[in-house]
Motif scaffolding. Structure first.
Motif, mmCIF file in Angstrom:
data_model
loop_
_atom_site.group_PDB
_atom_site.id
_atom_site.type_symbol
_atom_site.label_atom_id
_atom_site.label_comp_id
_atom_site.label_asym_id
_atom_site.label_seq_id
_atom_site.Cartn_x
_atom_site.Cartn_y
_atom_site.Cartn_z
ATOM 1 N N GLU A 15 4.218 -36.340 15.638
ATOM 2 C CA GLU A 15 4.789 -36.934 14.021
ATOM 3 C C GLU A 15 3.762 -37.724 13.586
ATOM 4 N N ASN A 16 3.107 -37.091 12.692
ATOM 5 C CA ASN A 16 1.915 -38.109 12.083
ATOM 6 C C ASN A 16 2.580 -38.620 10.834
ATOM 7 N N TYR A 17 2.660 -40.096 10.939
ATOM 8 C CA TYR A 17 3.178 -40.945 10.024
ATOM 9 C C TYR A 17 2.059 -41.223 8.800
ATOM 10 N N GLY A 18 2.598 -40.919 7.727
ATOM 11 C CA GLY A 18 1.497 -41.165 6.539
ATOM 12 C C GLY A 18 2.426 -42.215 5.457
ATOM 13 N N ALA A 44 -1.442 -40.751 2.203
ATOM 14 C CA ALA A 44 -2.576 -41.578 2.729
ATOM 15 C C ALA A 44 -2.191 -41.544 4.410
ATOM 16 N N GLY A 45 -3.382 -41.684 5.010
ATOM 17 C CA GLY A 45 -3.195 -42.018 6.537
ATOM 18 C C GLY A 45 -3.640 -40.353 7.155
ATOM 19 N N PRO A 46 -2.996 -40.182 8.296
ATOM 20 C CA PRO A 46 -1.974 -40.788 9.037
ATOM 21 C C PRO A 46 -2.465 -42.291 9.583
ATOM 22 N N TYR A 47 -1.302 -43.101 9.861
ATOM 23 C CA TYR A 47 -1.657 -44.378 10.367
ATOM 24 C C TYR A 47 -0.918 -44.552 11.689
ATOM 25 N N LEU A 48 -0.186 -43.652 12.140
ATOM 26 C CA LEU A 48 0.410 -43.604 13.547
ATOM 27 C C LEU A 48 0.554 -42.307 13.926
#
Length: 277
Positions: free
Chosen positions: A222-225, A119-123
């Motif tokens: 860097e796509n944090y998910g 899900a995401g990314p959120y950051l």
């Protein structure tokens, strides 16, 4: 005859009690704020500003995001069971069902997407360097040539800088980021490199306040998910929760609270499904 009446009445009472118990069980199965089941969430336990276990509980941006998401799924704080998710264990933990989801500086990559869903990314984070606050000789990546560049043992971050941007950088491996920070503070090294969010988290600790600064180099994306088991219907629900977290201002509040002391210039909240290459 009297005995029969008592027995019949008792039977009615027992039937009612059984029905009420069944109703209570149904309520608890909903989990979350209604009481009952818990949700198991994987985080880092040793990353200040992101996911850290402390004597007073769990803190960090990933913890705040995960807590918000859990609330939207129907689970309050008391119904969260935190699980340590080390980088090498994350896919296995999801595949085995050890956790329901993982929020642990978990960059979305094609290799990982083959094993789990995100899900995401959120950051959106970037590889960067941390410098002493009074450092004036390092303004761009090439200035790291001939400088002592630190990262933790086994990390590829410093090697990436050496291979692509500063081939004459003097690589130093320390066992932990905290050791690198001490070396940076004591001038045993000149720069520390990893994701800017991780660097900001460490620099935001009270012991280091005002002593370090981020270079702002943005060397990688860097796509944090949030990782979930392959095929899980939680992905869509978590995406909805993340969208709400951004729209109601909770996302930016969490960024400011966890990274603010390091003057972290965060990217705007990424759009769901938008992976920046």
């Amino acid at each position: 005859m009297k005995l029969r009446k008592v027995t019949a009445a008792t039977a009615v009472v027992l039937a009612l009690a059984t029905a009420l118990t069944a109703c209570g069980s149904d309520d608890k199965s909903d989990g979350g704020s209604s009481g009952g089941k818990t949700i198991k969430i994987g985080i880092k336990f040793d990353q200040p500003g992101l996911g850290q276990k402390t004597p007073n509980g769990y803190t960090g941006f990933d913890v705040d995001v995960a807590t918000y998401v859990a609330k939207q799924l129907g689970y309050d704080k008391d119904h969260i069971e935190w699980k340590e998710s080390k980088s090498a264990d994350r896919e296995t933990m999801l595949q085995r069902g050890d956790v329901d989801f993982i929020a642990a500086t978990y960059s979305i990559t094609p290799e990982r997407e083959a094993k789990v869903d995100f899900a995401g990314p959120y950051l959106l984070a970037h590889q960067d360097v941390l410098l002493r606050a009074d450092e004036k000789g390092i303004g761009e990546p090439k200035d790291l040539n001939s400088k002592k560049l630190c990262s933790v043992t086994g990390s590829t971050s410093a090697q990436n800088v050496h291979d692509k941007l500063a081939p004459k950088a003097n690589l130093k491996e320390y066992p932990t980021y905290s050791a690198c920070l001490t070396g940076l503070q004591n001038k045993a090294i000149d720069a520390l490199t990893t994701d800017d969010s991780i660097l900001a988290g460490y620099a935001s600790q009270a012991a280091f306040k005002g002593k370090f600064k981020l270079g702002g180099f943005k060397m990688t994306n860097e796509n944090y998910g949030i990782g979930v088991k392959k095929g899980s219907d939680l992905k869509a629900k978590i995406n909805s929760a993340l969208e709400k977290m951004v729209s109601d201002g909770s996302w930016q509040k969490a960024v400011d609270a966890n990274f603010g002391p390091a003057n972290y210039k965060n990217e705007p909240a990424p759009k769901i499904g938008n992976i920046v290459k």
